[in-house]
Design an enzyme around this catalytic site. Structure first.
Site, PDB file in Angstrom:
ATOM      1  N   SER A 182       0.759  -1.197   0.042  1.00 14.98           N
ATOM      2  CA  SER A 182      -0.152   0.019   0.119  1.00 14.98           C
ATOM      3  C   SER A 182       0.966   1.414   0.019  1.00 14.98           C
ATOM      4  CB  SER A 182      -1.001   0.004   1.302  1.00 14.98           C
ATOM      5  OG  SER A 182      -0.206  -0.091   2.347  1.00 14.98           O
ATOM      6  N   HIS A 210      -4.802  -3.319  -2.884  1.00 15.83           N
ATOM      7  CA  HIS A 210      -4.380  -2.503  -3.767  1.00 15.83           C
ATOM      8  C   HIS A 210      -4.241  -2.997  -5.268  1.00 15.83           C
ATOM      9  CE1 HIS A 210      -4.067   0.769  -1.013  1.00 15.83           C
ATOM     10  NE2 HIS A 210      -3.704   0.179  -0.139  1.00 15.83           N
ATOM     11  N   LYS A 241     -11.505   0.652  -2.268  1.00 12.61           N
ATOM     12  CA  LYS A 241     -10.656   1.322  -3.010  1.00 12.61           C
ATOM     13  C   LYS A 241     -10.935   1.092  -4.333  1.00 12.61           C
ATOM     14  CE  LYS A 241      -7.278   0.804   0.479  1.00 12.61           C
ATOM     15  NZ  LYS A 241      -6.933   0.081   1.742  1.00 12.61           N
TER      16      LYS A 241
HETATM   17  C1  LIG Z   1      -6.674  -0.078   2.938  1.00 11.90           C
HETATM   18  C2  LIG Z   1      -6.269  -1.543   3.343  1.00 11.90           C
HETATM   19  C3  LIG Z   1      -6.954  -2.397   4.405  1.00 11.90           C
HETATM   20  C4  LIG Z   1      -8.244  -1.747   4.851  1.00 11.90           C
HETATM   21  O1  LIG Z   1      -9.301  -1.694   4.285  1.00 11.90           O
HETATM   22  P1  LIG Z   1     -10.570  -0.825   4.382  1.00 11.90           P
HETATM   23  O2  LIG Z   1     -11.630  -1.235   3.579  1.00 11.90           O
HETATM   24  O3  LIG Z   1     -10.179   0.526   3.976  1.00 11.90           O
HETATM   25  O4  LIG Z   1     -10.749  -0.977   5.807  1.00 11.90           O
HETATM   26  C5  LIG Z   1      -6.567  -3.472   4.610  1.00 11.90           C
HETATM   27  N1  LIG Z   1      -5.396  -4.075   3.967  1.00 11.90           N
HETATM   28  C6  LIG Z   1      -4.594  -3.212   3.193  1.00 11.90           C
HETATM   29  C7  LIG Z   1      -3.436  -3.762   2.517  1.00 11.90           C
HETATM   30  C8  LIG Z   1      -5.095  -1.962   2.899  1.00 11.90           C
HETATM   31  O5  LIG Z   1      -4.263  -0.895   2.095  1.00 11.90           O
END
Ligand SMILES: *Cc1c(COP(=O)(O)O)cnc(C)c1O
Length: 379
Positions: A182, A210, A241
């Site tokens: 990330s 991601h 995302k």
């Molecule tokens: C953003 C993210 C999460 C959390 O996801 P949300 O739906 O935003 O709570 C978990 N793992 C990774 C690698 C992330 O980048």
């Protein structure tokens, strides 16, 4: 006793205080601040521009009309509504797994799934750069934790053989990594990890947060791109995302998701996501897998190439190091009309503060060219 003021002052003096920046517009590549200023947004994870897409908006409105706004309770308490089941069936087919289970966020997925699978008799091996939710899930489980340096297959192999010698007969070893990291934007050596794990009883969990939506065939992720779906026991991800909505998921065997329904506390003791949201995520999966998704993916990859022809994801960080110069650079960018915030400890390790540029399918070539011309050091 320490006061909140003293803690805030300590954060401030080390350049680590965070502040919410209020915006008055929907999310997008152009956002409007509360004072009316507009900024070009190069910081969102809305990779496909779906957070405010006409089709996603129309779908959400239609699904509110059909299913209302609230879920009423946990899915185990007052009935598990059809949109959640429909979404999970569609997601399992999309990810080519036997089953899928959804949660209210990616964070809730990690902190629910990992402690459901591991306890203090077990061993969890994680990549050093794993997301906070994976680390917190591992800590919450009480399992013995071993961390390997980022993407270091040799060290993973040695942790693994140590774990196999140490683990009790009924114990479980869980290896956790991300597919696209990330804050660094690089990819895990998933093929190498799967090869290492083939002769091992250890389970593998890969967080595709991601990668989901824009990497691999139909945006199914890096595991799909490499043809590794069957070797990964648990594929995790988020709808927050590239899917432009919110919610998290885990895909795996039916027995695995049945076990999670029984044991994952963030699933059991949390109200289900709104049924209209679940139905909208289903529509969004169709969009991502279909022609619209293909068009958005190709626009996104064109933008990634235009910004940096060597990038392998939509995340391109510029590591500066110390907090103060990173904050100053972010402020200069903001004054020039670009939102690219400083990412600091504890999101990244100390001494690696950075500017993290993310690209979206909705950026126009002139947005990207303008940024490159104004700040050539960024790419
Ligand atoms: C953003 C993210 C999460 C959390 O996801 P949300 O739906 O935003 O709570 C978990 N793992 C990774 C690698 C992330 O980048």
């Amino acid at each position: 006793m320490r006061s909140p003021e003293s803690e805030l002052e300590a954060l401030e003096s080390s350049g680590l205080r965070r502040q919410l920046r209020r915006i008055d517009s929907p999310q997008g590549v152009v956002i409007t601040l509360a004072n009316g200023t507009t900024l070009l947004n190069f910081s969102s994870n809305d990779y496909l521009g779906l957070a405010n897409h006409p089709l996603t908006r129309a779908s959400f409105i239609k699904n509110i009309e059909a299913f209302g706004t609230g879920a009423g309770a946990s899915r185990l308490v007052c009935g598990s509504q059809s949109p959640h089941h429909g979404l999970e069936e569609k997601l399992a087919a999309f990810k080519k797994t036997e089953s899928a289970l959804t949660f209210s966020s990616g964070f809730a997925t990690a902190t629910g799934v990992i402690p459901a699978l591991c306890d203090k008799e077990d061993i969890i091996i994680l990549d050093k750069l794993c997301h906070a939710s994976l680390i917190d899930g591992a800590r919450l489980s009480g399992a013995t934790m071993r961390v390997f340096p980022h993407n270091d297959l040799e060290k993973l192999a040695s942790h693994l053989s140590w774990a196999e010698r140490k683990i009790a007969k009924d114990g479980r070893i869980l290896v956790i990594t991300e597919s696209v990291f990330s804050m660094d934007g690089d990819r895990a050596p998933l093929q190498g990890i799967c090869d290492l794990l083939t002769p091992s009883p250890a389970l593998l969990l890969v967080d595709e947060a991601h990668a989901f939506g824009y990497i691999g065939p139909e945006g199914r992720g890096l595991a799909a791109e490499l043809g590794l779906e069957e070797q990964i026991n648990l594929q995790m991800g988020t709808f927050s995302k590239a899917a432009g909505l919110s919610g998290g998921y885990i895909c795996g065997s039916r027995n695995m998701t049945d076990l999670l329904v029984n044991k994952a506390r963030s699933f059991i003791y949390s109200t289900a996501p709104a049924p209209s949201l679940a139905a909208t995520i289903s529509d969004c999966l169709d969009l991502i897998a279909g022609d619209n998704g293909a068009t958005l993916r190709s626009a996104l990859w064109d933008n990634i190439q235009l910004f940096n022809s060597e990038a392998t994801s939509a995340i391109i960080p510029l590591i500066i190091g110390e907090n103060e110069p990173t904050l100053a650079a972010a402020q200069t960018l903001r004054e020039s009309g670009y939102l690219i915030p400083a990412i600091r400890y504890p999101t990244v390790s100390k001494g690696t503060a950075r500017l993290r540029v993310t690209l979206s399918a909705n950026h126009l070539p002139e947005h990207i060219k303008g940024l490159k011309e104004a700040f050539p050091g960024l790419c």
